[in-house]
Design a protein around this motif. Structure first.
Motif, PDB file in Angstrom:
ATOM      1  N   VAL A 281      -8.929   3.331 -20.949  1.00 14.87           N
ATOM      2  CA  VAL A 281      -8.383   4.082 -19.830  1.00 14.87           C
ATOM      3  C   VAL A 281      -7.170   3.332 -19.295  1.00 14.87           C
ATOM      4  CG1 VAL A 281      -9.922   2.947 -18.164  1.00 14.87           C
ATOM      5  CG2 VAL A 281      -8.895   5.155 -17.596  1.00 14.87           C
ATOM      6  N   ALA A 282      -6.157   4.075 -18.851  1.00 15.91           N
ATOM      7  CA  ALA A 282      -4.924   3.455 -18.368  1.00 15.91           C
ATOM      8  C   ALA A 282      -4.508   4.082 -17.038  1.00 15.91           C
ATOM      9  CB  ALA A 282      -3.803   3.606 -19.395  1.00 15.91           C
ATOM     10  N   TYR A 283      -3.849   3.267 -16.213  1.00 18.10           N
ATOM     11  CA  TYR A 283      -3.337   3.702 -14.921  1.00 18.10           C
ATOM     12  C   TYR A 283      -1.842   3.397 -14.871  1.00 18.10           C
ATOM     13  CZ  TYR A 283      -8.310   3.465 -13.697  1.00 18.10           C
ATOM     14  OH  TYR A 283      -9.670   3.626 -13.666  1.00 18.10           O
ATOM     15  N   PHE A 284      -1.051   4.378 -14.449  1.00 21.32           N
ATOM     16  CA  PHE A 284       0.392   4.213 -14.313  1.00 21.32           C
ATOM     17  C   PHE A 284       0.767   4.575 -12.880  1.00 21.32           C
ATOM     18  CE2 PHE A 284      -0.770   5.633 -18.547  1.00 21.32           C
ATOM     19  CZ  PHE A 284      -0.137   4.713 -19.377  1.00 21.32           C
ATOM     20  N   ASP A 285       1.417   3.658 -12.174  1.00 21.08           N
ATOM     21  CA  ASP A 285       1.726   3.879 -10.759  1.00 21.08           C
ATOM     22  C   ASP A 285       3.175   3.526 -10.453  1.00 21.08           C
ATOM     23  OD1 ASP A 285      -1.025   4.490  -9.538  1.00 21.08           O
ATOM     24  OD2 ASP A 285      -1.403   2.628 -10.625  1.00 21.08           O
ATOM     25  N   TYR A 286       3.770   4.321  -9.571  1.00 15.18           N
ATOM     26  CA  TYR A 286       5.125   4.052  -9.071  1.00 15.18           C
ATOM     27  C   TYR A 286       5.096   4.102  -7.551  1.00 15.18           C
ATOM     28  CZ  TYR A 286       9.888   4.827  -7.508  1.00 15.18           C
ATOM     29  OH  TYR A 286      11.066   4.732  -6.831  1.00 15.18           O
ATOM     30  N   GLU A 287       5.802   3.165  -6.919  1.00  9.93           N
ATOM     31  CA  GLU A 287       5.868   3.122  -5.454  1.00  9.93           C
ATOM     32  C   GLU A 287       7.301   2.862  -5.005  1.00  9.93           C
ATOM     33  OE1 GLU A 287       3.043   0.778  -2.696  1.00  9.93           O
ATOM     34  OE2 GLU A 287       4.906  -0.406  -2.722  1.00  9.93           O
ATOM     35  N   LEU A 288       7.751   3.649  -4.055  1.00 13.44           N
ATOM     36  CA  LEU A 288       9.035   3.416  -3.384  1.00 13.44           C
ATOM     37  C   LEU A 288       8.743   3.041  -1.944  1.00 13.44           C
ATOM     38  CD1 LEU A 288      12.109   3.468  -2.984  1.00 13.44           C
ATOM     39  CD2 LEU A 288      11.928   5.947  -2.598  1.00 13.44           C
ATOM     40  N   LEU A 289       9.115   1.826  -1.564  1.00 11.02           N
ATOM     41  CA  LEU A 289       8.910   1.345  -0.201  1.00 11.02           C
ATOM     42  C   LEU A 289      10.270   1.189   0.478  1.00 11.02           C
ATOM     43  CD1 LEU A 289       6.560  -1.453   1.055  1.00 11.02           C
ATOM     44  CD2 LEU A 289       8.991  -1.561   1.605  1.00 11.02           C
ATOM     45  N   GLN A 290      10.408   1.804   1.635  1.00  9.46           N
ATOM     46  CA  GLN A 290      11.643   1.701   2.414  1.00  9.46           C
ATOM     47  C   GLN A 290      11.313   1.062   3.761  1.00  9.46           C
ATOM     48  OE1 GLN A 290      12.711   5.910   2.377  1.00  9.46           O
ATOM     49  NE2 GLN A 290      14.198   5.551   0.752  1.00  9.46           N
ATOM     50  N   ARG A 291      11.865  -0.135   3.990  1.00  8.31           N
ATOM     51  CA  ARG A 291      11.645  -0.826   5.265  1.00  8.31           C
ATOM     52  C   ARG A 291      12.929  -0.783   6.085  1.00  8.31           C
ATOM     53  NH1 ARG A 291      10.541  -7.192   5.338  1.00  8.31           N
ATOM     54  NH2 ARG A 291      12.809  -7.247   5.081  1.00  8.31           N
ATOM     55  N   ARG A 292      12.767  -0.524   7.377  1.00  4.09           N
ATOM     56  CA  ARG A 292      13.914  -0.479   8.260  1.00  4.09           C
ATOM     57  C   ARG A 292      13.709  -1.432   9.439  1.00  4.09           C
ATOM     58  NH1 ARG A 292      15.469   0.892   4.257  1.00  4.09           N
ATOM     59  NH2 ARG A 292      16.345   2.899   3.594  1.00  4.09           N
ATOM     60  N   ASP A 293      14.717  -2.250   9.647  1.00  7.45           N
ATOM     61  CA  ASP A 293      14.777  -3.158  10.792  1.00  7.45           C
ATOM     62  C   ASP A 293      15.349  -2.343  11.952  1.00  7.45           C
ATOM     63  OD1 ASP A 293      15.724  -4.899  12.745  1.00  7.45           O
ATOM     64  OD2 ASP A 293      16.542  -6.351  11.329  1.00  7.45           O
ATOM     65  N   ASN A 294      14.558  -2.176  12.994  1.00  5.64           N
ATOM     66  CA  ASN A 294      14.936  -1.237  14.048  1.00  5.64           C
ATOM     67  C   ASN A 294      15.887  -1.810  15.091  1.00  5.64           C
ATOM     68  OD1 ASN A 294      13.319   0.962  13.052  1.00  5.64           O
ATOM     69  ND2 ASN A 294      11.525  -0.205  13.691  1.00  5.64           N
ATOM     70  N   HIS A 295      16.716  -2.782  14.688  1.00  2.00           N
ATOM     71  CA  HIS A 295      17.769  -3.284  15.577  1.00  2.00           C
ATOM     72  C   HIS A 295      19.119  -2.896  14.974  1.00  2.00           C
ATOM     73  CE1 HIS A 295      20.226  -5.561  18.213  1.00  2.00           C
ATOM     74  NE2 HIS A 295      20.355  -6.634  17.440  1.00  2.00           N
ATOM     75  N   VAL A 296      19.720  -3.773  14.187  1.00  2.99           N
ATOM     76  CA  VAL A 296      21.002  -3.453  13.545  1.00  2.99           C
ATOM     77  C   VAL A 296      20.839  -3.304  12.035  1.00  2.99           C
ATOM     78  CG1 VAL A 296      22.418  -4.523  15.341  1.00  2.99           C
ATOM     79  CG2 VAL A 296      21.583  -5.910  13.415  1.00  2.99           C
ATOM     80  N   GLY A 297      19.601  -3.331  11.559  1.00  4.56           N
ATOM     81  CA  GLY A 297      19.353  -3.103  10.149  1.00  4.56           C
ATOM     82  C   GLY A 297      19.590  -4.289   9.252  1.00  4.56           C
ATOM     83  N   TYR A 298      19.632  -5.518   9.804  1.00  2.00           N
ATOM     84  CA  TYR A 298      19.906  -6.676   8.956  1.00  2.00           C
ATOM     85  C   TYR A 298      18.865  -6.813   7.852  1.00  2.00           C
ATOM     86  CZ  TYR A 298      20.548 -11.452   7.350  1.00  2.00           C
ATOM     87  OH  TYR A 298      20.744 -12.548   6.546  1.00  2.00           O
ATOM     88  N   ASN A 299      17.595  -6.607   8.174  1.00  2.00           N
ATOM     89  CA  ASN A 299      16.527  -6.776   7.189  1.00  2.00           C
ATOM     90  C   ASN A 299      16.058  -5.462   6.571  1.00  2.00           C
ATOM     91  OD1 ASN A 299      15.950  -9.513   6.650  1.00  2.00           O
ATOM     92  ND2 ASN A 299      15.065  -9.758   8.692  1.00  2.00           N
ATOM     93  N   ASP A 300      16.904  -4.444   6.570  1.00  2.00           N
ATOM     94  CA  ASP A 300      16.572  -3.227   5.839  1.00  2.00           C
ATOM     95  C   ASP A 300      16.340  -3.573   4.369  1.00  2.00           C
ATOM     96  OD1 ASP A 300      16.965  -1.885   8.169  1.00  2.00           O
ATOM     97  OD2 ASP A 300      18.691  -0.714   7.496  1.00  2.00           O
TER      98      ASP A 300
END
Length: 397
Positions: A281-300
């Motif tokens: 049996v096999a599992y195939f997974d894809y994930e898109l993670l979007q992080r937003r820094d809610n100040h000026v976006g430096y750590n987006d």
């Protein structure tokens, strides 16, 4: 000590939970323990090459020579679970999990870490035989203990003033969680889930703590495409609000007048489970993670992750497991070493694992495991390679 008080409170919760359940109903108890011995080629994930530390010295004159320290470790994992029926449609569930890695050699002892988790909740079958869905609601308490070290040397971390801040990443947390799943037909099911958590970090005195609140809300669907193939998709939103840490300015500096740091996440997931035959049996997974820094976006940050996992039974006694994870991470606004002169930051990784298992009997399994991690980062401080080899056994009752 803060942690002892937490676990005394947890014990009281366990006792009270057991007392309120139906004492005449049978209690179903399961437990397992896993341990062994392993070898780690780079216990502190030190960078794999010399580099100029522009964070400590913007001129680039300070050259760091990382020390990749290897050592033996002992893994220890414990899980206990007790389930007691409350009535025809619900039951009380209590779980305890422990996960520890111990490095006995004094040269790498500070690579040791431990995690505890207690969950107390109730499972519900909604409608006759759960035809209107199944639900879980509960509370949890967790703790994480790991020494904050200088990755280059493996020494406990200190502040600029020389103050010991090695407990910076140690925390306890508590929260509530819930999950509801409804089977719409043989082919389709849907669900929702949520978590609210408060994380309390140890006080390092010299630096701001990582204390923050965490919120997650998500929904998911599953569709059976054919007998051997199942598709899944999910979307969730998360939020982390820090109570002491400040957000970065657009040029990578920390200013006390900046607002408190707050991250919001949006996560998309797609998955395929396919059974090739009775043995594979096999599992195939894809994930898109979007992080937003809610100040000026430096750590987006945007991260794409692909995972593949395969399980193959050689015979009734032997099983092979393999998995690989690849990700690439892009920061739209952050800089290497938090220095605009060093260019934009990006990262990628390839992690893989091979595991062979031999089932001695229904209670005992022997295994050997090989893990390899290769992390590339445009910021030299976080680029490393390490490999672990483990021999161990699992007992289940």
């Amino acid at each position: 000590m803060k942690k002892s008080g937490v676990w005394i409170a947890v014990s009281a919760l366990l006792i009270s939970a057991g007392a309120t359940a139906n004492e005449t109903a049978p209690v179903d108890v399961h437990w397992s323990i896993e341990s062994g011995i392993g070898f780690d080629t780079n216990a502190f994930h030190a960078p794999d090459h010399d580099y100029a530390d522009y964070y400590a010295d913007p001129t680039g004159a300070t050259i760091v020579q990382p020390d990749e320290k290897a050592g033996i470790f002992i893994p220890l994992k414990v899980k206990t679970e007790a389930t007691q029926p409350i009535d025809e449609y619900s039951s009380l569930n209590v779980q305890y999990r422990f996960n520890g890695y111990y490095y006995p050699d004094s040269a790498v002892n500070d690579a040791s870490s431990t995690d505890h988790e207690v969950n107390i909740g109730a499972d519900f079958n909604l409608g006759k035989k759960g035809k209107q869905g199944k639900a879980y609601a509960g509370v949890f308490v967790r703790s994480h203990d790991k020494v904050y070290v200088d990755r280059d040397s493996g020494d406990p971390k200190t502040s600029v003033a020389g103050v010991d801040v090695s407990n910076r990443y140690t925390y306890t947390s508590f929260g509530v969680e819930g999950d509801y799943e409804r089977k719409l037909s043989y082919q389709n099911s849907v669900g929702v889930k949520g978590v609210v958590e408060s994380l309390d970090y140890e006080d390092p005195v010299a630096w701001k703590q990582y204390d923050h609140s965490y919120l997650m809300l998500g929904t998911y669907i599953e569709h059976r495409l054919q007998k051997n193939t199942k598709l899944s998709a999910g979307i969730s939103t998360e939020r982390r609000n820090y109570t002491e840490r400040r957000a970065y300015s657009a040029n990578g500096t920390l200013v006390n007048t900046n607002p408190l740091l707050s991250y919001s996440y949006l996560i998309y997931e797609l998955g395929v489970r396919h059974r090739f035959d009775d043995n594979t049996v096999a599992y195939f997974d894809y994930e898109l993670l979007q992080r937003r820094d809610n100040h000026v976006g430096y750590n987006d940050m945007d991260q794409n992750t692909v995972k593949v996992r395969v399980i193959h039974d050689l015979n009734k006694k032997m099983r092979l497991r393999g998995k690989i994870r690849l990700y690439d991470r892009n920061y739209a606004n952050a800089f290497n070493f938090e220095d605009p002169a060093q260019g934009g930051k990006s990262a990628s990784a390839v992690d893989w694992e091979l595991r062979g298992e031999y089932y001695r009997n229904q209670h005992k399994t022997y295994y050997t495991e090989l893990n390899h991690n290769s992390h590339d980062n445009s910021d030299d401080r976080y680029q490393y390679v390490n490999t672990t080899v483990t021999l161990g056994a699992v007992w289940e009752f």
